[in-house]
Write an enzyme that holds these catalytic residues in place. Structure first.
Site, PDB file in Angstrom:
ATOM      1  N   ASP A   1     -15.069   8.266  11.034  1.00  0.00           N
ATOM      2  CA  ASP A   1     -14.009   7.308  10.700  1.00  0.00           C
ATOM      3  C   ASP A   1     -12.670   8.025  10.839  1.00  0.00           C
ATOM      4  OD1 ASP A   1     -14.070   4.430   8.991  1.00  0.00           O
ATOM      5  OD2 ASP A   1     -12.170   5.530   8.869  1.00  0.00           O
TER       6      ASP A   1
ATOM      7  N   ARG B   1       0.809  -1.227   0.000  1.00  0.00           N
ATOM      8  CA  ARG B   1       0.000   0.000   0.000  1.00  0.00           C
ATOM      9  C   ARG B   1       0.839   1.274   0.000  1.00  0.00           C
ATOM     10  NH1 ARG B   1      -5.168  -1.384   3.851  1.00  0.00           N
ATOM     11  NH2 ARG B   1      -5.893  -3.159   2.647  1.00  0.00           N
TER      12      ARG B   1
HETATM   13  C1  LIG Z   1     -13.716  -2.776   7.809  1.00  0.00           C
HETATM   14  S1  LIG Z   1     -14.260  -1.124   7.983  1.00  0.00           S
HETATM   15  C2  LIG Z   1     -15.880  -1.381   8.675  1.00  0.00           C
HETATM   16  C3  LIG Z   1     -16.900  -0.434   8.075  1.00  0.00           C
HETATM   17  C4  LIG Z   1     -18.335  -0.642   8.569  1.00  0.00           C
HETATM   18  N1  LIG Z   1     -18.451  -0.392   9.984  1.00  0.00           N
HETATM   19  C5  LIG Z   1     -18.830  -2.021   8.210  1.00  0.00           C
HETATM   20  O1  LIG Z   1     -19.015  -2.848   9.127  1.00  0.00           O
HETATM   21  O2  LIG Z   1     -19.052  -2.285   7.028  1.00  0.00           O
HETATM   22  C6  LIG Z   1     -13.308  -0.568   9.384  1.00  0.00           C
HETATM   23  C7  LIG Z   1     -13.178   0.944   9.470  1.00  0.00           C
HETATM   24  O3  LIG Z   1     -12.671   1.279  10.757  1.00  0.00           O
HETATM   25  C8  LIG Z   1     -11.891   2.456  10.626  1.00  0.00           C
HETATM   26  N2  LIG Z   1     -11.027   2.591  11.808  1.00  0.00           N
HETATM   27  C9  LIG Z   1      -9.957   1.834  12.159  1.00  0.00           C
HETATM   28  N3  LIG Z   1      -9.434   2.282  13.318  1.00  0.00           N
HETATM   29  C10 LIG Z   1     -10.167   3.340  13.702  1.00  0.00           C
HETATM   30  C11 LIG Z   1     -10.116   4.234  14.825  1.00  0.00           C
HETATM   31  N4  LIG Z   1      -9.174   4.132  15.767  1.00  0.00           N
HETATM   32  N5  LIG Z   1     -11.037   5.223  14.892  1.00  0.00           N
HETATM   33  C12 LIG Z   1     -11.995   5.350  13.944  1.00  0.00           C
HETATM   34  N6  LIG Z   1     -12.093   4.547  12.870  1.00  0.00           N
HETATM   35  C13 LIG Z   1     -11.198   3.545  12.751  1.00  0.00           C
HETATM   36  C14 LIG Z   1     -11.149   2.225   9.313  1.00  0.00           C
HETATM   37  O4  LIG Z   1     -10.667   3.430   8.748  1.00  0.00           O
HETATM   38  C15 LIG Z   1     -12.222   1.535   8.455  1.00  0.00           C
HETATM   39  O5  LIG Z   1     -12.890   2.442   7.618  1.00  0.00           O
END
Ligand SMILES: C[S@@+](CC[C@H](N)C(=O)[O-])C[C@H]1O[C@@H](n2cnc3c(N)ncnc32)[C@H](O)[C@@H]1O
Length: 289
Positions: A159, A55
């Site tokens: 996010d 990435r």
């Molecule tokens: C796999 S996605 C899940 C999206 C959605 N909640 C779903 O279930 O389809 C995980 C998301 O968590 C966010 N994320 C990871 N660590 C985070 C943090 N410390 N605070 C806020 N968002 C975070 C990532 O940027 C990513 O967009």
């Protein structure tokens, strides 16, 4: 040439390496692993090494860095608004996993319709899609509230990645993403793109107006967001170790009204993480009154 590249060149550090990007060494992987852990709470296992190299290598190439360490040192520049600081956020964005889709884990939405909405009639409610990625989860909620809710509602999506939050705000998606949206919601809540927007669809403006998005880190105190009746904290806890998970869940629970609902991903559990929450069904919790 982008202004980002320009400002870097002006510091006189480097030209693009002739043979492309070198391999990511153990100690360089450790630098990025630490950055992600300290900033986002995300625990990158050694198995993620290829992902980190893959990435970030495009950025190294574009910016002309000779090694991952050199790139890391540049993004560690502490000066606010510096190009390195901007790039740091981009690197964090690139190292998050943002997979999501409309109506994901649909039995949560069945539960919302069948069990929660009847209790919310004629009330004003607030919902939070915590870790909303590019917005599909928040807009799924919004479509259901539009057609099935009999109450006044608002939704917030947050996010850590600025890139996905910008996408979410736009509310424009490739047509293939509509496949998971049941017909009646698609018809009532989405518009087919034409002309320059052909092959895409857009969430209806009246819905977008009730859904707000902003960047936010779940590791930090979230008091400024106010309180919510329902929080979706799905498919993000899997990236955290037990200590970070506890901290994040405490932050989120403090934002839930008594009797409020919390959904986590189907593969996630709050078992042993906090105690002032009751398991109602697998992955569905309710805060004690
Ligand atoms: C796999 S996605 C899940 C999206 C959605 N909640 C779903 O279930 O389809 C995980 C998301 O968590 C966010 N994320 C990871 N660590 C985070 C943090 N410390 N605070 C806020 N968002 C975070 C990532 O940027 C990513 O967009």
């Amino acid at each position: 040439m982008s202004s980002r590249t320009l400002s870097r060149s002006s510091s006189g550090t480097s030209r693009p390496p002739p043979g492309g990007v070198p391999a990511l060494t153990d100690s360089e992987f450790e630098l990025f692993r630490k950055l992600m852990y300290e900033t986002a709470g995300i625990n990158l296992s050694p198995a993620k090494r290829a992902l980190v190299a893959g990435r970030l290598s495009k950025r190294l190439r574009e910016l002309g860095h000779h090694s991952f360490r050199e790139y890391f040192q540049w993004i560690s520049d502490a000066t606010p608004n510096s190009a390195g600081r901007v790039e740091r956020q981009l690197a964090i964005d690139l190292l998050t996993t943002n997979e999501t889709y409309f109506f994901r884990e649909n039995n949560h939405f069945d539960f919302l319709r069948q069990e929660i909405l009847p209790q919310w009639q004629n009330r004003r409610v607030r919902m939070w899609s915590a870790a909303c990625s590019s917005g599909e989860e928040a807009y799924t909620l919004a479509m259901i509230m539009t057609l099935d809710g009999r109450c006044d509602w608002e939704i917030l999506g947050t996010d850590i990645s600025t890139r996905v939050v910008e996408k979410a705000r736009m509310g424009v998606y490739p047509m293939e993403r509509a496949e998971k949206i049941p017909q009646r919601y698609l018809k009532a809540c989405c518009l087919k793109g034409v002309g320059a927007k052909a092959g895409q669809f857009m969430i209806d403006r009246t819905i977008r107006q009730k859904v707000r998005f902003q960047t936010g880190n779940l590791m930090n105190d979230q008091s400024s967001l106010g309180r919510f009746d329902l929080v979706l904290l799905r498919n993000v806890l899997i990236y955290f170790d037990p200590e970070v998970k506890r901290r994040v869940v405490r932050n989120v629970l403090s934002r839930l009204v008594p009797g409020g609902w919390l959904f986590v991903g189907h593969a996630e559990s709050l078992n042993g993480v906090v105690d002032n929450i009751r398991l109602v069904r697998p992955s569905i919790y309710r805060k004690e009154d």
